[in-house]
Design a protein around this motif. Structure first.
Motif, PDB file in Angstrom:
ATOM      1  N   ASN A  26      85.891  76.648  52.661  1.00  0.00           N
ATOM      2  CA  ASN A  26      86.934  75.632  52.824  1.00  0.00           C
ATOM      3  C   ASN A  26      87.311  75.399  54.280  1.00  0.00           C
ATOM      4  O   ASN A  26      88.090  74.499  54.562  1.00  0.00           O
ATOM      5  CB  ASN A  26      88.177  76.039  52.037  1.00  0.00           C
ATOM      6  N   ILE A  27      86.788  76.216  55.182  1.00  0.00           N
ATOM      7  CA  ILE A  27      87.132  76.036  56.594  1.00  0.00           C
ATOM      8  C   ILE A  27      85.989  75.355  57.348  1.00  0.00           C
ATOM      9  O   ILE A  27      86.188  74.322  57.962  1.00  0.00           O
ATOM     10  CB  ILE A  27      87.535  77.378  57.237  1.00  0.00           C
ATOM     11  N   TRP A  46      91.168  82.303  61.020  1.00  0.00           N
ATOM     12  CA  TRP A  46      92.386  81.605  60.585  1.00  0.00           C
ATOM     13  C   TRP A  46      93.575  82.571  60.548  1.00  0.00           C
ATOM     14  O   TRP A  46      94.660  82.248  61.014  1.00  0.00           O
ATOM     15  CB  TRP A  46      92.151  80.976  59.213  1.00  0.00           C
ATOM     16  N   ARG A  91     102.202  83.801  60.073  1.00  0.00           N
ATOM     17  CA  ARG A  91     102.313  82.929  58.904  1.00  0.00           C
ATOM     18  C   ARG A  91     100.951  82.902  58.222  1.00  0.00           C
ATOM     19  O   ARG A  91     100.186  81.970  58.378  1.00  0.00           O
ATOM     20  CB  ARG A  91     102.706  81.511  59.354  1.00  0.00           C
ATOM     21  N   LYS A 134      98.182  77.178  50.611  1.00  0.00           N
ATOM     22  CA  LYS A 134      99.326  77.757  51.318  1.00  0.00           C
ATOM     23  C   LYS A 134     100.006  78.900  50.560  1.00  0.00           C
ATOM     24  O   LYS A 134     101.181  79.166  50.786  1.00  0.00           O
ATOM     25  CB  LYS A 134     100.335  76.673  51.702  1.00  0.00           C
ATOM     26  N   CYS A 187      97.150  80.667  52.670  1.00  0.00           N
ATOM     27  CA  CYS A 187      95.844  80.149  52.272  1.00  0.00           C
ATOM     28  C   CYS A 187      95.660  78.761  52.898  1.00  0.00           C
ATOM     29  O   CYS A 187      96.542  77.915  52.780  1.00  0.00           O
ATOM     30  CB  CYS A 187      95.764  80.061  50.751  1.00  0.00           C
ATOM     31  N   PRO A 188      94.524  78.511  53.564  1.00  0.00           N
ATOM     32  CA  PRO A 188      94.305  77.211  54.183  1.00  0.00           C
ATOM     33  C   PRO A 188      94.249  76.054  53.176  1.00  0.00           C
ATOM     34  O   PRO A 188      94.409  74.909  53.558  1.00  0.00           O
ATOM     35  CB  PRO A 188      92.956  77.358  54.890  1.00  0.00           C
ATOM     36  N   VAL A 189      94.022  76.379  51.903  1.00  0.00           N
ATOM     37  CA  VAL A 189      93.931  75.303  50.918  1.00  0.00           C
ATOM     38  C   VAL A 189      95.279  75.074  50.234  1.00  0.00           C
ATOM     39  O   VAL A 189      95.799  73.963  50.234  1.00  0.00           O
ATOM     40  CB  VAL A 189      92.846  75.608  49.862  1.00  0.00           C
TER      41      VAL A 189
END
Lengths: 199, 192
Positions: free
Chosen positions: B39-40, B65, B72, B79, B75-77
């Protein structure tokens, strides 16, 4: 430029081009240089807003650390909106700052900006003058925003009253955009705008 | 647009029986690939890890990440809160030996194995819970106190016999005998 950033922008670029929003002409991305560090975005003004019918051009700068840090986005087209500076085009949007997440893409950023145009946040303003007008005189805000959309973004709604007032100031030797900005800030009160411009 | 046009041709070709087979498998392969994209970096995930919220990443990507915002960690997708300890590595067959070119990235977290239930695995003579582990402390004077403070490993503690049986009566009698012995012992201690 870091390899991962360039790789990802290339992939995202393809994704945007293939997306259905492009098919509907709602968003668009173009390359500015070959190194994928700078792009030009375009979003259509959302329907049922003062921005309807306008096309807004965005400057997108991709940092070295992308996608771990957000792209730097700015409106090139002048716009009257509480969360966008009417002077510089700087945007106040959380996902372009601390709420950025690495899985977001050019497409989601452009769609978020389009959503920002239909749902302003006057309590977290970028342009205090616009936000004040939005809170205190919503009708005047809509007239102003529609007028700006017409002049700068190619919107269809011509407002002859606004044009007349600007022309009178231009006849006095004021530059057109400066006249428009002053009138917009003073709720199209010609006397107060003139006073401010000549003080 | 171009994409919609290709989609319609795809549909028509898959509905056709013989000639469409080739393009169908190609499309499916493409779909499979994108299902396992990080996803990155949007590439097929290398050193794949999956978050508790179910999102797939390359470990080097996710590590970077997490390093970018140590305060903070989301999750990059979606959150959701994530952490290095709570990601699960995915070990595909024959893909675990791939070397990571980025040397500075620490190895991805190891998988967590929970041992199967000890009762079924079998630890004869030493166990906790159902195998019976009792520890009792008593207060007394030597030599009697020595015997009252004992550790019992192994056998489960027997329950009290049901009321009215022969065993119950015997137990009652024994406890009375020991009670009298204790009273006599204390009396002797006081006199001595």
């Amino acid at each position: 430029m870091a390899n991962i950033a360039a790789q990802r922008i290339k992939r995202e670029f393809k994704e945007v081009i293939k997306s259905e929003e492009v098919a509907k002409c709602a968003i668009k991305v173009e390359l500015v240089n070959d190194s994928y560090t700078e792009l030009k975005g375009e979003i259509a003004g959302p329907p049922d807003t003062p921005y309807e019918g306008g096309t807004f051009v965005l400057e997108i700068k991709v940092p070295e650390t992308y996608p771990f840090n957000p792209p730097k986005v700015r409106f090139m087209t002048k716009i009257w909106h509480p969360n966008i500076s009417s002077v510089t085009g700087a945007i106040c949007l959380d996902i372009l700052k601390d709420q950025w997440a690495a899985a977001m893409t050019l497409r989601t950023v452009l769609l978020s900006l389009q959503a920002l145009l239909s749902a302003a946040e006057p309590d977290d303003p970028q342009d205090a003058v616009v936000a004040k007008q939005y809170r205190e005189n919503l009708e005047m805000f809509q007239i102003t925003a529609r007028h700006w959309t017409n002049v700068y973004a190619g919107g269809p709604h011509v407002n002859s009253d606004c044009d007349d007032k600007i022309r009178r100031l231009v006849d006095m030797g004021i530059e057109e955009h400066q006249a428009r900005a002053a009138l917009s800030s003073y709720n199209w009160d010609l006397e107060r705008a003139t006073e401010q411009l000549f003080s | 647009m171009a994409s919609s046009a290709t989609e319609t041709t795809k549909e028509s070709s898959t509905s056709g029986s013989g000639s469409g087979d080739n393009s169908e498998t190609k499309d499916e392969e493409k779909k499979d690939d994108s299902m396992f994209e990080c996803n990155i970096c949007l590439d097929t995930a290398r050193d794949a890890v999956v978050s508790m919220c179910g999102h797939l990443f390359c470990w080097p990507c996710l590590h970077q990440w997490l390093e970018t915002r140590p305060n903070r960690q989301v999750c990059p997708v979606c959150k959701a809160a994530i952490s290095k300890e709570k990601v699960v590595p995915l070990y595909g067959r024959g893909s675990t030996k791939q070397e990571d070119p980025r040397e500075k990235v620490p190895p991805r977290p190891a998988g967590q194995r929970t041992e199967p239930d000890p009762a079924t695995a079998g630890f004869p003579g030493f166990g906790f819970g159902e195998n019976g582990f009792h520890m009792s402390f008593g207060i007394g004077a030597f030599p009697f106190g020595f015997f009252t403070s004992t550790l019992n490993f192994g056998e489960p503690r027997p329950g009290a016999a049901p009321r009215g049986t022969q065993q119950h009566l015997e137990e009652q009698f024994l406890s009375k005998v020991f009670l009298w012995l204790a009273v006599l012992f204390i009396f002797w201690l006081l006199m001595a």
